[in-house]
Design an enzyme around this catalytic site. Sequence first.
Site, PDB file in Angstrom:
ATOM      1  N   ASP A 164     -22.126  25.314  -1.841  1.00 35.40           N
ATOM      2  CA  ASP A 164     -21.183  24.222  -2.103  1.00 35.40           C
ATOM      3  C   ASP A 164     -20.858  24.099  -3.597  1.00 35.40           C
ATOM      4  O   ASP A 164     -21.743  23.833  -4.405  1.00 35.40           O
ATOM      5  CB  ASP A 164     -21.854  22.936  -1.588  1.00 35.40           C
ATOM      6  CG  ASP A 164     -21.081  21.667  -1.869  1.00 35.40           C
ATOM      7  OD1 ASP A 164     -19.928  21.738  -2.302  1.00 35.40           O
ATOM      8  OD2 ASP A 164     -21.660  20.570  -1.624  1.00 35.40           O
ATOM      9  N   HIS A 182     -22.871  15.495  -3.442  1.00 34.38           N
ATOM     10  CA  HIS A 182     -22.884  16.935  -3.722  1.00 34.38           C
ATOM     11  C   HIS A 182     -23.809  17.266  -4.890  1.00 34.38           C
ATOM     12  O   HIS A 182     -23.941  16.489  -5.835  1.00 34.38           O
ATOM     13  CB  HIS A 182     -21.465  17.413  -4.022  1.00 34.38           C
ATOM     14  CG  HIS A 182     -20.521  17.250  -2.884  1.00 34.38           C
ATOM     15  ND1 HIS A 182     -20.368  18.190  -1.898  1.00 34.38           N
ATOM     16  CD2 HIS A 182     -19.702  16.219  -2.546  1.00 34.38           C
ATOM     17  CE1 HIS A 182     -19.480  17.769  -1.017  1.00 34.38           C
ATOM     18  NE2 HIS A 182     -19.054  16.573  -1.376  1.00 34.38           N
TER      19      HIS A 182
END
Lengths: 552, 552
Positions: free
Chosen positions: B192, B365
């Site tokens: 990611d 994140h």
Amino acid sequence: MKEKLKIIPLGGLNEIGKNMTVIEYGNDIVVIDCGVAFPDDDMLGVDLVIPDTTYLKRNLNKLRGYVITHGHEDHIGAIPYVLRECNAPIYATRLTCGIIETKLSEHKMPQKVKMNRVRAGDTIKLGCFKIEFIHTNHSIADSVALAITTPLGTILHTGDFKIDLTPVSGEMIDLVRIGELGKKGLLALMSDSTNVERPGYTPSEKIVGKSLEKFIMESDQRIIIATFASNVSRLQQILDIAAKAGRKVAVCGRSMEKISKVSMELGYLKDSGKVMIDISEIKRYARSQLIIVSTGSQGETMSALYRMAYGSHKQVEVNSGDRILIAASAIPGNEKSINNMVNELYKQGAEVIYDRSAAIHVSGHACQEDLKLMLGLCKPKYFIPVHGEYRMLVQHARLAQEMGVNPKNVLITEIGRPVEIGENSARLGNSVPAGRLLVDGLGIGDVGTAVLRDRKHLSEDGLLVIVVTVDATTGVVIAGPDIVSRGFVYVKEAEALMEELRTISQMALDRCSVENLRDWNSLKSAIKGDVSDYLFKKTKRSPMVLPIIMEI
Amino acid sequence: MKEKLKIIPLGGLNEIGKNMTVIEYGNDIVVIDCGVAFPDDDMLGVDLVIPDTTYLKRNLNKLRGYVITHGHEDHIGAIPYVLRECNAPIYATRLTCGIIETKLSEHKMPQKVKMNRVRAGDTIKLGCFKIEFIHTNHSIADSVALAITTPLGTILHTGDFKIDLTPVSGEMIDLVRIGELGKKGLLALMSDSTNVERPGYTPSEKIVGKSLEKFIMESDQRIIIATFASNVSRLQQILDIAAKAGRKVAVCGRSMEKISKVSMELGYLKDSGKVMIDISEIKRYARSQLIIVSTGSQGETMSALYRMAYGSHKQVEVNSGDRILIAASAIPGNEKSINNMVNELYKQGAEVIYDRSAAIHVSGHACQEDLKLMLGLCKPKYFIPVHGEYRMLVQHARLAQEMGVNPKNVLITEIGRPVEIGENSARLGNSVPAGRLLVDGLGIGDVGTAVLRDRKHLSEDGLLVIVVTVDATTGVVIAGPDIVSRGFVYVKEAEALMEELRTISQMALDRCSVENLRDWNSLKSAIKGDVSDYLFKKTKRSPMVLPIIMEI
């Protein structure tokens, strides 16, 4: 009994941009600034937004002049539009005058406006007002605050300002003079609220120079720096660094070329190292010998850096031999365009330095602690926060109260709503006409709510035109219904749908005929209603349906 | 010779959203995630963007199933669209399944898809692939990474993740298992890239709880908290604080109601203090006894908080008795809408806490240091940065190189471009069809470039329709030219202009008649050209000019 002093903002409150304030006493009006705003996302197709100056037009006989705080678009951009109908002399510092004159020339009206150059420290008289120009710091040189002495006392308007203790060129903001005025007693302070949400102090422009120097000195790539065209001090720092680094500097982008030319002519920009070259000359130098200063720090379509990113710039082709510094922060709303542009620059292989931690940009507006210092020096009787959206005005008002201004003397107003100051009290008066005029192409104010609503509707689901030719005497359909669509679906893929819509339109006409409805409005609304309903049921879309009946 | 392993992203690279990746070996395909993206500003009128799945349709016989990492829209939103043509079993954790099932019900296709619930730690077999679900942390519960063992080795796809050492519910991300896989040797890591631009570590969701608790405990106002509907952990923390504070909690906004219902049913949300009430019950409680958790943290039109701000919410009227906490950061592009909404909330008198310093939001994140930890544990042979715009992929690639991945084994690809891994090497293969399909109303893919171009044109300067009825045999004009405009100027103000345009159209027709041009295309282009030229000269605008010729 004395008259009341009226302070009437025509722009710049509850919004960012189109700053303009009327100061009125008795038979005299002076206007502070005359700026544009940029259109919101919902103002489709609009080029610029200017203040509605109906109030000024109605009081033209009182208008003594315009006093301008600095040369940014949101403070001067509306001059060519507003002065067509409300002409009066303009008073501004030299650089500001220079920028305004360039603008007036572009609008082919250079001789029509009387420009008066002043210096910080000067005082002029306009009607009953005495106006002193006070040196400040901002992201453009030659910015001033205005101390306007009225029969009821002195008001200070800060303009856009920051407190820069080590400015690149010129002096630190004239805090001494502001303090003197405060000590004598200021009736009112109108102060810049742009950065009131940010704690602490605004850093000096000098730190940008230091960071840029580091990024330039350590690199043997070509350097491209995108920044705001009007930040002459930043350009000066780049010229100085270039001289040290043995690099040449080319400016690139229309506004950058324009402002650097004016600044150079007026001596605000000094090329002592003879480093400036024309963008057409860059071919003659190695990449490591070049710095290009360009527009496009906001990712504006068609700006120089944007065109470089998308490979369509005539002189500058970007690749891995480039280090690109984006010396600006995003103006809210531009984040996506900037991000997209940076992605494209990466795809060209360039190195891009754009994050906050690089310290290659500082704000031109005062942060909380600076604003407190301004309040502490001014100790105004009345405080009117200006230049900011509503939440900022409220936060600035709170700051003023913390700094000792009597809460009932803190006045948050809105455009068109006068602050009326009497001998012993102040209050918000009755609103005067104010608002926004939209400039679209050559038209000023001919695009309004209805037109924008249509544009929005068209933009979302497109359009279906249904045309029918009808015999004027019998009402019999002679040709059509024909259907043309744009922005709705590919017609090729929707042949069957179009055929259904023709049938539905025909049935609507037949129904009207049975019900003996002959007037065009009934026919039109029958077609429009039936087609819209069917389309929504079938596609969950609502294109604009435009029935046209031709009569022969 | 063994087959090559193909990793084909159909979305999520060089863009944010519509994450979808095909993993293919021999006769087997599994698909990771199936998300939507939200339309860019230039996709006028478009509701959603989904991946182009042509490649999948062509290889339907190979498709063994979908494995889903978590329940966010950008990972599951395209399921109802894609599975109509590419149906296959879905494998996901319980909460993710719950959210997908709700979505399928809304699209009236709940029975058509085979849902399989797995738990973190489970391994399934799909064709030649063994897929292990590994517990991670993210801003929605029950997120997993996927370890996919192929005949050539194991690849790890992180999904969206953060490293939360003190998660609100559930365990810390299973770093041990990831480390074990790394130790055994990972063929490839797909990780990611969303937060790769941010230095440092992502803070734990727990600190949000602490800040919220402070803001709730110190206040006797009603508390309104806007946050992302899917952040179940945050809602859990709010329920826990409410129990402590003796307040009731009502959720508000469609997606908030939906997700809290599913989470409650599946046990991801526990109302042990019995604090939850329906929004219709809030009248029964004093303001100081209430917390409302609402949608609208991005200023979305028609969200609950937006409607409260603009005074159009049925149950909640905002005033100075409200403390509003916006527990979210702006997704790029939403800054202006959020700012406008906050201004309106201020105008209603509410207290609004929205700034970063309040620490009422953390990202879901991983930041740079977290990403390094992931790389350090995985020590993959090949690294493929995913989930990010181009600049992020490049920065993530650099991070991987710093962490010791061989630069030639770092592969930045784009949607449609396969990473082909052989026994000894990997390379980018030839592109397969990929791209975006626009969903507008019920239409999927029927809005394309031409339609969008028309919508953009219409949105900027509006439209002029010019209709003429012509005798089919003689070519003589029988009626018209009639002109209808929309989104151009107020017709009232432009009567004279419209008259001029009629004359110009007539002259264009006359010219055609003299030159003996009878075909409709020539007539149309003559009218269009002459009218457009005249309009641009006169107004500097270019509305769409749409000539229609009716023939009788």
